[in-house]
Design a protein around this motif. Structure first.
Motif, short mmCIF file in Angstrom:
data_model
loop_
_atom_site.label_atom_id
_atom_site.label_comp_id
_atom_site.label_asym_id
_atom_site.label_seq_id
_atom_site.Cartn_x
_atom_site.Cartn_y
_atom_site.Cartn_z
N LEU A 188 0.82 -1.21 0.00
CA LEU A 188 0.00 0.00 0.00
C LEU A 188 0.85 1.26 0.00
O LEU A 188 0.57 2.21 -0.71
N ALA A 189 1.91 1.24 0.84
CA ALA A 189 2.72 2.45 0.95
C ALA A 189 4.11 2.10 1.46
O ALA A 189 4.27 1.18 2.27
N THR A 190 5.09 2.83 0.99
CA THR A 190 6.45 2.70 1.51
C THR A 190 6.88 4.08 1.99
O THR A 190 6.80 5.04 1.24
N THR A 191 7.30 4.15 3.26
CA THR A 191 7.82 5.41 3.77
C THR A 191 9.29 5.19 4.09
O THR A 191 9.62 4.37 4.93
N CYS A 192 10.14 5.92 3.37
CA CYS A 192 11.58 5.73 3.58
C CYS A 192 12.01 6.53 4.80
O CYS A 192 11.86 7.75 4.84
N GLY A 193 12.53 5.83 5.82
CA GLY A 193 12.95 6.51 7.05
C GLY A 193 14.34 7.13 6.89
O GLY A 193 15.03 6.89 5.90
N GLN A 194 14.74 7.90 7.89
CA GLN A 194 16.06 8.54 7.84
C GLN A 194 17.20 7.53 8.04
O GLN A 194 18.25 7.67 7.47
N LYS A 195 16.93 6.54 8.88
CA LYS A 195 17.90 5.48 9.18
C LYS A 195 19.30 6.04 9.50
O LYS A 195 20.30 5.57 8.97
N ARG A 196 19.36 7.06 10.34
CA ARG A 196 20.64 7.69 10.65
C ARG A 196 21.60 6.72 11.33
O ARG A 196 22.80 6.80 11.18
N ILE A 197 21.03 5.80 12.11
CA ILE A 197 21.85 4.87 12.89
C ILE A 197 21.69 3.46 12.32
O ILE A 197 20.60 3.08 11.91
N MET A 198 22.78 2.70 12.31
CA MET A 198 22.66 1.27 11.99
C MET A 198 23.52 0.45 12.95
O MET A 198 24.50 0.95 13.49
N SER A 199 23.11 -0.81 13.16
CA SER A 199 23.89 -1.68 14.04
C SER A 199 24.81 -2.55 13.19
O SER A 199 24.38 -3.11 12.19
N VAL A 200 26.08 -2.61 13.61
CA VAL A 200 27.04 -3.45 12.90
C VAL A 200 27.77 -4.34 13.91
O VAL A 200 27.75 -4.07 15.11
N LEU A 201 28.41 -5.39 13.40
CA LEU A 201 29.16 -6.27 14.29
C LEU A 201 30.44 -5.57 14.74
O LEU A 201 31.02 -4.79 14.01
N ASP A 202 30.85 -5.91 15.95
CA ASP A 202 32.07 -5.33 16.48
C ASP A 202 32.80 -6.43 17.24
O ASP A 202 32.19 -7.07 18.10
#
Lengths: 121, 841
Positions: free
Chosen positions: B349-363
């Protein structure tokens, strides 16, 4: 001021369920697992309604009823029991029990009975 | 040779039951009726149990024990009659015993009996769910039942937990914890657990399981070690309460350490508070753990199979962001949002693209950490429309299987493969919608319709702005929690919180799940809460389930007056939940379609399934027996107004009293047969026209006639009683069979319809079946067909409705006689189906 209700049943879940449902309607509820503990508390605090199980080890529901009627005649007693025998019911009625419910007790009916006992219609 | 085998099998032990062939139809019919009676008794006990455990009754253990005793008795009686009826050919008794002993164990307050310390998820039997905890069990079900992709892995069981506690002498320290233990006490306990020794066998068990996983997954394997507490992801989510250790190297030592870390998190202050709210004394909950191969995630997120705020069950909502899941479930990032309409297929129905400023990565050191998302990735949605729709399709299947809206964690792997990491029930608002907010609160407005409503409701109080998690220690009762981010840490103070408002946050975070569970009005992602609201300021929050929200400066009396009374549910009582749990092994029905192969004793998971199995196989037995009857009942010849004669065997009340050996339609007292006959003799329905048969049809017909004769079918026979019919009708080259029980009790009723054969060539014969399937589907039958065989059935219908279907079946039999030769084109299938349904014969 909200009315106070005492629940006596030797199985915890019964008291817990009754407490949860009655507190939703604004009652102040205390629960007890034995007749002995309940009578001890009654000597400290006046309750408007006592809901008690019939069959309990030690002081049973009939004895609770008689004690309450003798010392705290204004307190209303409602009896609940897994053994809904007619003869016991009659005996309890003779002793001025306000109402008598076989378990499982429909919560709506218990609430109605309490409201009626307190003259809340 | 066949005789010899028969003789040998007769001598084998366990074959003492009388074979059904030795009983005549009347005797079999009585056994069939007895099965129905016993089943009904059992079903009414099940219904009563469901009602008494609905939260509307106060019950005690005695009631449950008594009801279970009666239920067991009814099923045992049914089983005994069933065994006589079917000659002991089905292995259903062990399934019953297995399920019923689980119920008995739970009633006695005992847990699971398994001795294993680790169990592989991929082969986990359904009845061992309690040993691995809710989260592991649901995951195993996704793979083993729904065949959906989950990470490879194993569980460390509740038995291992018990052994660990015993081996390290922790029981005393745990039981001595009070209801609200001090942080120092808890910290000491966690430290002891983290330094604990594995009980005998656990170290080896973990090492073996890790080695097997390594052999399957290869050297790059890293593990996620996660909590799967007893009730986790079950009635309550425990979302974010316990530790998850990510990026664990595949060695027994590392997994063992992660295991202890997860166990220790049972005693984190927030988790203890959460448990206390659910009626657990600290230390009474057991903690199985899941060890799963990590998916190298390019993107991760959460799918809701309903809109948790509006309660819209027709939509699926997917949140996602780049990298691993924590950024989404901790509410740290502003994720992409996909809104999908349910259906076959689902529709975006709809796609809202978020800002996604943060992401989780392996450390390598921290396991996992949050970093800034590279600029070029932020504006790109993390899932393609196809991937979102694939997830939605899975979501629909999971929701149907677990019978309720689901909260599903997913992960997109390096090669674009999707995986499911978790599925748990989603708390969805429903029903009692208060009037939507209107800005008439009598106080100035601070915010209006900013942010996302996580949980609707009205609350008022002093704002308590949380800058650091240590601020929570001073949180006053009844305050409104205002913070920059949402955080699972807040659970610690949830009993005191009247509402939550944050600057950043997501619908799908762990905190959001818990707020919905505890019905705390929550507004997130406002962008400005901490800058607009001062610490200590009195405010009022009102949000509705359409996502509208108002925040007032001050305590708005008119708004507060609209607040509905709090409705704490029985589900919050631990003992209530525990008792109610037994219903899972009693009430749900998993065996739904008897026409598929899954209809077997092995697939029975509940007592209801067992009853269903007994019912269906009894019907099958009576159908088979009636086709080759050894009839002792009274025999009649029934002549009709259409050219058909039927031999009737009356099993009781099927024919009006005082009639001679030859009867007509009026004298049939069997209600189901009378309905069929009414249909069969409907004016115009009986096909009489000359049929154009091709030479191919004729040849095919001759061959078919031989086949049908060889199969030994009995021409035009019916076994009947007042409420029952088993009717076999042979018309030239095809054979119709109807078996139906049709009485006042819907639970007993069924209609089984079988059609085989035909004179025309196979293409035309199969067209006739397709036409019949169309018609039967229109009337709500389940059907399957193969070649020129069609089987269709319905059950549990009210008597009137069933009589209507029986009459229709009679008409259909009349109408489809010789119809095959007329179905020259594929288009004729639809045409004739429509004509039949319209009554245009």
């Amino acid at each position: 001021m909200s009315h106070s209700v005492m629940i006596i049943d030797d199985e915890k879940i019964v008291g817990d369920m009754a407490k949860l449902s009655l507190e939703q309607d604004g009652y102040e509820v205390e629960t007890f697992l034995s007749g002995e503990a309940a009578l001890a508390r009654l000597s400290e605090k006046k309750f408007d309604v006592v809901v008690t199980d019939l069959k309990m080890k030690g002081i049973d529901g009939l004895e609770v009823l008689r004690t309450v009627k003798r010392f705290y005649p204004e307190t209303v007693v409602i009896m609940i029991t897994a053994f809904a025998h007619l003869d016991v019911a009659i005996e309890a009625l003779r002793d001025n029990v306000h109402d008598f419910f076989p378990k499982p007790v429909k919560i709506k009916e218990l609430k109605q009975s309490i409201r009626k006992a307190l003259g809340e219609g | 040779m066949r005789e010899l085998i028969k003789k040998i099998t007769a001598l084998l032990p366990g074959r003492a039951e009388p074979s059904p062939q030795r009983l005549d139809l009347k005797e079999l019919f009585h056994l069939f009726q007895a099965v129905l009676t016993n089943n009904n008794q059992a079903l009414s006990i099940i219904t009563d149990l469901g009602e008494k455990l609905s939260g509307n009754y106060i019950f005690d253990t005695k009631y449950l024990q008594e009801a279970h005793r009666e239920l067991t008795g009814a099923i045992e009686a049914s089983l005994a009659n069933f065994t006589l009826l079917t000659g002991g050919q089905y292995q259903i008794a062990p399934a019953f015993t297995r399920i019923n002993s689980l119920v008995s164990l739970m009633l006695a307050g005992q847990g699971e009996a398994g001795a294993e310390l680790t169990l592989p998820l991929a082969r986990l039997p359904w009845d061992r769910g309690r040993e691995v905890g809710g989260k592991n069990f649901h995951l195993a079900e996704l793979k083993n039942t729904l065949n959906l992709p989950i990470p490879d892995g194993f569980a460390i069981t509740s038995r291992a937990f018990d052994e660990f506690i015993r081996h390290n002498h922790l029981q005393e320290a745990i039981t001595s914890l009070g209801d609200s233990p001090a942080e120092g006490e808890l910290a000491a306990l966690r430290q002891t657990i983290r330094a604990g020794e594995p009980p005998p066998g656990l170290k080896e068990g973990i090492e073996r399981a890790v080695a097997e996983l390594l052999a399957r997954q290869g050297r790059k394997l890293r593990l996620a070690v996660r909590s799967s507490a007893e009730e986790e992801d079950d009635l309550f989510s425990f979302a974010g309460q316990f530790e998850t250790v990510l990026n664990v190297p595949p060695t027994g030592e590392a997994v063992g350490a992660a295991y202890r870390t997860v166990l220790a998190s049972l005693f984190a202050p927030g988790a203890v508070e959460y448990q206390r709210r659910l009626g657990y004394r600290p230390g009474t909950i057991k903690m199985p753990v899941g060890c799963l191969a990590m998916i190298e995630a390019t993107a991760s997120g959460v799918m809701y199979t309903a809109d948790p705020v509006s309660g819209d069950r027709e939509q699926i909502i997917i949140n996602g962001a780049w990298g691993y899941g924590p950024s989404v479930v901790d509410g740290a990032t502003d994720p992409d949002l996909y809104r999908i309409a349910k259906g076959e297929p689902p529709r975006l129905l709809a796609t809202t693209c978020g800002q996604k400023r943060i992401m989780s990565v392996l450390d390598p050191a921290l396991g996992i950490k949050n970093v800034a998302t590279p600029e070029e990735q932020r504006a790109r949605p993390c899932l393609s429309p196809e991937q979102a729709l694939t997830l939605a399709g899975w979501g629909q299947a999971i929701e149907a299987y677990f019978k309720g809206p689901q909260d599903v964690e997913w992960s997109l792997g390096q090669k674009g493969r999707l995986h499911l990491l978790q599925a748990r029930p989603l708390t969805v608002e429903g029903g009692e919608t208060p009037a939507g907010p209107a800005p008439d609160g009598g106080c100035p407005l601070l915010m209006r319709d900013t942010g996302l409503v996580v949980r609707r409701g009205i609350a008022a109080g002093k704002a308590f702005v949380v800058r650091h998690s240590s601020d929570l220690d001073a949180f006053p009762k009844g305050a409104v929690l205002v913070a920059e981010h949402d955080s699972p840490q807040f659970v610690r103070v949830l009993p005191y919180v009247s509402a939550i408002i944050t600057d950043i946050g997501a619908l799908a975070s762990h905190m959001a799940s818990v707020c919905r569970e505890f019905k705390i009005p929550t507004l997130v992602n406002t962008g400005q809460a901490t800058s607009l609201i001062r610490h200590g300021q009195e405010i009022t929050l009102e949000c509705d389930d359409e996502g509208k929200s108002l925040v007032y400066d001050g305590l708005a009396p008119e708004v507060i007056a609209r607040r509905p009374p709090s409705g704490a549910g029985m589900e919050e009582l631990f003992e209530f939940r525990r008792k109610k749990y037994i219903l899972r092994y009693i009430s749900p029905l998993n065996l739904v379609n008897p026409l598929v192969e899954e209809f077997s004793p092995e697939r029975c998971r509940t007592l209801h399934d067992v009853l269903r199995f007994l019912h269906e196989k009894s019907i099958q037995q009576i159908i088979d027996s009636a086709r080759a009857p050894k009839a002792k009942g009274q025999v009649f010849q029934l002549a009709l107004t259409v050219p058909v004669t039927i031999r009737l065997v009356d099993l009781g009340g099927g024919v009006a009293a005082g009639t001679g050996p030859k009867i007509d339609q009026e004298q049939v007292a069997s209600r189901p047969l009378a309905a069929i006959l009414k249909g069969l003799t409907t004016p115009g329905a009986w096909r009489t026209g000359q049929v154009a048969m091709s030479a191919r049809d004729l040849l095919s017909g001759i061959a078919r006639a031989q086949e049908l004769t060889a199969s030994g079918g009995v021409d035009n026979f019916a076994g009947i009683s007042r409420d029952y019919v088993n009717l076999g009708l042979r018309f030239g080259y095809h054979f119709n069979l109807i078996d139906s029980y049709c009485c006042e009790q819907a639970a007993n009723n069924h209609l089984y319809f079988r059609f085989v054969g035909g004179a025309a060539d196979l293409t035309k014969r199969s067209r006739r079946l397709q036409m019949m399937e169309l018609v039967l589907a229109e009337y709500g039958f389940m059907s399957k067909s193969k070649g020129d065989l069609l089987i269709a059935r319905v059950s549990h219908l009210e008597q009137d409705e069933l009589l209507r279907l029986l009459e229709m079946a009679g008409r259909l039999i009349a109408f489809t006689r010789q119809l095959d030769a007329e179905l020259v084109n594929q288009e004729d299938i639809d045409l004739y189906a429509k004509r039949f349904l319209a009554g245009d014969f």
